[in-house]
Design a protein around this motif. Sequence first.
Motif, PDB file in Angstrom:
ATOM      1  N   ASN A  26     -10.208  -9.354   0.931  1.00  0.00           N
ATOM      2  CA  ASN A  26     -10.218 -10.047  -0.358  1.00  0.00           C
ATOM      3  C   ASN A  26     -10.638  -8.999  -1.389  1.00  0.00           C
ATOM      4  OD1 ASN A  26     -13.177  -9.985  -0.427  1.00  0.00           O
ATOM      5  ND2 ASN A  26     -13.064 -11.604   1.126  1.00  0.00           N
ATOM      6  N   THR A  27     -10.990  -9.415  -2.586  1.00  0.00           N
ATOM      7  CA  THR A  27     -11.322  -8.439  -3.627  1.00  0.00           C
ATOM      8  C   THR A  27     -12.688  -7.778  -3.421  1.00  0.00           C
ATOM      9  OG1 THR A  27     -12.237 -10.195  -5.017  1.00  0.00           O
ATOM     10  CG2 THR A  27      -9.915  -9.593  -5.370  1.00  0.00           C
ATOM     11  N   GLU A  28     -13.494  -8.331  -2.512  1.00  0.00           N
ATOM     12  CA  GLU A  28     -14.847  -7.803  -2.322  1.00  0.00           C
ATOM     13  C   GLU A  28     -15.066  -7.108  -0.990  1.00  0.00           C
ATOM     14  OE1 GLU A  28     -17.453 -11.071  -2.984  1.00  0.00           O
ATOM     15  OE2 GLU A  28     -16.984 -11.191  -5.111  1.00  0.00           O
ATOM     16  N   SER A  29     -14.081  -7.173  -0.088  1.00  0.00           N
ATOM     17  CA  SER A  29     -14.286  -6.551   1.219  1.00  0.00           C
ATOM     18  C   SER A  29     -13.011  -5.887   1.738  1.00  0.00           C
ATOM     19  CB  SER A  29     -14.805  -7.574   2.233  1.00  0.00           C
ATOM     20  OG  SER A  29     -13.857  -8.581   2.446  1.00  0.00           O
ATOM     21  N   MET A  30     -13.223  -4.947   2.650  1.00  0.00           N
ATOM     22  CA  MET A  30     -12.110  -4.186   3.202  1.00  0.00           C
ATOM     23  C   MET A  30     -12.388  -3.914   4.677  1.00  0.00           C
ATOM     24  SD  MET A  30     -10.733  -0.455   1.970  1.00  0.00           S
ATOM     25  CE  MET A  30      -9.720  -1.110   0.650  1.00  0.00           C
ATOM     26  N   ILE A  31     -11.316  -3.832   5.448  1.00  0.00           N
ATOM     27  CA  ILE A  31     -11.407  -3.427   6.850  1.00  0.00           C
ATOM     28  C   ILE A  31     -10.807  -2.028   6.942  1.00  0.00           C
ATOM     29  CG2 ILE A  31     -10.644  -3.891   9.207  1.00  0.00           C
ATOM     30  CD1 ILE A  31     -10.440  -6.873   8.334  1.00  0.00           C
ATOM     31  N   ILE A  32     -11.557  -1.130   7.566  1.00  0.00           N
ATOM     32  CA  ILE A  32     -11.110   0.257   7.704  1.00  0.00           C
ATOM     33  C   ILE A  32     -11.056   0.586   9.191  1.00  0.00           C
ATOM     34  CG2 ILE A  32     -11.604   2.663   7.143  1.00  0.00           C
ATOM     35  CD1 ILE A  32     -13.347   1.540   4.801  1.00  0.00           C
ATOM     36  N   GLU A  33      -9.884   0.952   9.649  1.00  0.00           N
ATOM     37  CA  GLU A  33      -9.686   1.379  11.029  1.00  0.00           C
ATOM     38  C   GLU A  33      -9.622   2.900  11.028  1.00  0.00           C
ATOM     39  OE1 GLU A  33      -9.108  -0.756  13.718  1.00  0.00           O
ATOM     40  OE2 GLU A  33      -9.239  -2.568  12.510  1.00  0.00           O
ATOM     41  N   CYS A  34     -10.442   3.546  11.849  1.00  0.00           N
ATOM     42  CA  CYS A  34     -10.492   5.007  11.919  1.00  0.00           C
ATOM     43  C   CYS A  34     -10.254   5.460  13.347  1.00  0.00           C
ATOM     44  CB  CYS A  34     -11.856   5.525  11.487  1.00  0.00           C
ATOM     45  SG  CYS A  34     -12.374   4.982   9.885  1.00  0.00           S
ATOM     46  N   ASP A  35      -9.324   6.366  13.520  1.00  0.00           N
ATOM     47  CA  ASP A  35      -9.100   6.981  14.826  1.00  0.00           C
ATOM     48  C   ASP A  35      -9.744   8.359  14.800  1.00  0.00           C
ATOM     49  OD1 ASP A  35      -7.539   4.838  15.783  1.00  0.00           O
ATOM     50  OD2 ASP A  35      -5.745   5.664  14.858  1.00  0.00           O
ATOM     51  N   ILE A  36     -10.630   8.598  15.753  1.00  0.00           N
ATOM     52  CA  ILE A  36     -11.293   9.900  15.829  1.00  0.00           C
ATOM     53  C   ILE A  36     -11.047  10.522  17.198  1.00  0.00           C
ATOM     54  CG2 ILE A  36     -13.116   9.202  14.219  1.00  0.00           C
ATOM     55  CD1 ILE A  36     -15.020   9.135  16.681  1.00  0.00           C
TER      56      ILE A  36
END
Length: 161
Positions: A26-36
């Motif tokens: 939504n406008t206040e949250s984000m999901i971040i997927e990181c491959d390391i």
Amino acid sequence: MALLQDIKFCNELAGFVNSFRFKASNTESMIIECDINSEDIIPTHYKTLTKTGKLSIRKYNKADYYAISKSYVPSLTLRIARNIFGLLPLETATINIQTGVIDTSLGKPMNMTILSVRIDKITLNKLNFDLIDPFDALSNFEHNVRFLKTKGFQSVEKLSD
């Protein structure tokens, strides 16, 4: 998402993160997927000088190697959160850290989630980054992590939206 590409958010962490995927909940949250790939970053050997002044190269034992990994993964996660909050007007970010492993039952590579954490900006800004232990700091946030001293990070479920 275009903003993050325009300002080259991913380039700054390119040596530490193989890839990013962003999803705005939504406008206040984000999901971040990181491959390391921590094997490319965390050294497997260390150097010392002997009493006679010769260079000695020794391999870390498993416990010492995993201890470095235990600091590295949460440190990177907190860095990603600080960067994203500095760029976007978000309140929370859910960060999922994944790494490649071989599925020995299939003999094929797969991604395994080793850390899933929902970080809120207010709590993050209260941390004293000069004195925290990054792994212990995860306790300030909702998170899923499983770490064993002699096996390292284990697979965990991602936090739901």
